[in-house]
Enzyme design. Sequence first.
Site, PDB file in Angstrom:
ATOM      1  N   HIS A 275      17.181  37.282  16.137  1.00 15.34           N
ATOM      2  CA  HIS A 275      16.719  37.788  14.840  1.00 15.34           C
ATOM      3  C   HIS A 275      17.896  38.343  14.040  1.00 15.34           C
ATOM      4  CE1 HIS A 275      14.032  40.097  12.080  1.00 15.34           C
ATOM      5  NE2 HIS A 275      15.045  40.962  12.117  1.00 15.34           N
ATOM      6  N   GLU A 276      18.751  39.127  14.690  1.00 18.12           N
ATOM      7  CA  GLU A 276      19.883  39.727  13.981  1.00 18.12           C
ATOM      8  C   GLU A 276      20.919  38.683  13.585  1.00 18.12           C
ATOM      9  OE1 GLU A 276      19.645  42.694  12.954  1.00 18.12           O
ATOM     10  OE2 GLU A 276      17.806  43.075  14.088  1.00 18.12           O
ATOM     11  N   HIS A 279      19.954  37.042  10.386  1.00 11.74           N
ATOM     12  CA  HIS A 279      20.374  37.796   9.198  1.00 11.74           C
ATOM     13  C   HIS A 279      21.822  37.455   8.838  1.00 11.74           C
ATOM     14  CE1 HIS A 279      16.880  40.210   8.545  1.00 11.74           C
ATOM     15  NE2 HIS A 279      16.954  40.881   9.680  1.00 11.74           N
ATOM     16  N   GLU A 350      13.050  40.078   6.441  1.00  9.63           N
ATOM     17  CA  GLU A 350      12.809  40.270   7.870  1.00  9.63           C
ATOM     18  C   GLU A 350      11.877  39.184   8.426  1.00  9.63           C
ATOM     19  OE1 GLU A 350      14.277  42.326   9.841  1.00  9.63           O
ATOM     20  OE2 GLU A 350      15.351  43.454   8.306  1.00  9.63           O
ATOM     21  N   ASP A 354      12.565  36.522  11.472  1.00  9.19           N
ATOM     22  CA  ASP A 354      11.646  36.314  12.598  1.00  9.19           C
ATOM     23  C   ASP A 354      11.391  34.825  12.814  1.00  9.19           C
ATOM     24  OD1 ASP A 354      11.368  39.015  13.101  1.00  9.19           O
ATOM     25  OD2 ASP A 354       9.456  39.214  12.041  1.00  9.19           O
TER      26      ASP A 354
END
Length: 412
Positions: A275-276, A279, A350, A354
């Site tokens: 997930h990070e 980003h 976000e 996901d």
Amino acid sequence: MTSPDRRTALGVVAVGGVMFAVLAALLVPWNPVPGGDLRPLDAGSVFTVEQIARAEDYSRWARTLSYGSLLVSLVVVLWLAFSGRGRRWFSWLPGPWWVQVILAVVLVEVLRRVVTLPFAVLLRREQLDVGLSTQAWSGFAVDLVKGELVSIVATSLGLLALMACARRWRRAWPAIAGAVLGLLVLAGSFVYPLLIEPLFNDFQELPDGPLRTEIMQLADEEGVQVGDVLVADASRRTTTLNAYVSGFGGTRRVVVYDNLVDDLPRDQALSVVAHELAHARRNDVVVGTVLGVAGTLVGVGLLSLALGGLRRRGHPGLADPAVVPLVLALLAIGTLVSAPVQNTISRQVETRADVDAVRTTGDADAFIGMQTQLMLRSLADPKPWALTQLWFGSHPVGLMRMALAERIAGDG
């Protein structure tokens, strides 16, 4: 006295607003959920009755204390800005104008911290009682002081830049100050991981092993250049789990909480990291920063218009250090009013991360298991109030994120 051209201020608002709208339209994923509208999972299908009750009870207390703190802080800064007695305090500050500005910031920030300290202490006691914190009171106090110092320094720098522009360019300052503060926002994104993060955590390299190898492989698969994988000693403060990617270019590193490494199965830990990394691959920090720059332009323009109106009612202009509490009051109001916009954008970003994480790992079960643990560890409210989520929710509700993973898995 500072008399900015009203047309200049309106122009800054217009430029910043158009810039924000265009960037948001182009860069924010407004439809990140594959297949359209989504309903969250039923809380009873994931958690026991006791777990739900415990999370709701803690969330109720946390919301009450947080909103109480916000309200008291706002009332105090408004009193300092608009009451005769509060304004007189700032007319007595010694030294040249820039010293007075710093002293005024210290006075406002320390007073706000003092009046909200009971709320912070009560919330801290509640976190200790429910097992969300492991930090000693001494460590808690040190972190509070560090946070306050960071806030004072950052606020002072911003106000000094703003007022220096107003004192030098008495009619065109909104345009120039908007550009200067925008550059400071941009610079802050780069220096934060290098200067601020080490103040609150110690970092060690993640030892060689399966987790480190798989994190680096995951970064390669997502096309994200990562220089290192570090472990933050978060368990000395909290039992909650997290990871993040910080830095840019050669300074980029994956940071995982030590309790994430120790307490989660490797597939679930990798789901957090995926997930990070999503980003980072999507340059979400850069997107947030440029939106922040545009928002800063709007804010400076509106500040100029507001101060112009208030000055006609006897309030000081921006060249006078006594205006500091007024500027901070307007900033507090603006931050609160703009929160739904900021958090709506954050939730969209976000959600896309996901989607990317589940698709990259191909393991929806690990993602759902990880979200379950995150909610249990943080005592997250499974069904927060709609208005609370709209105004303050920077992430989608956990049960919605689980439903998203199920949909992606069902779509193959």
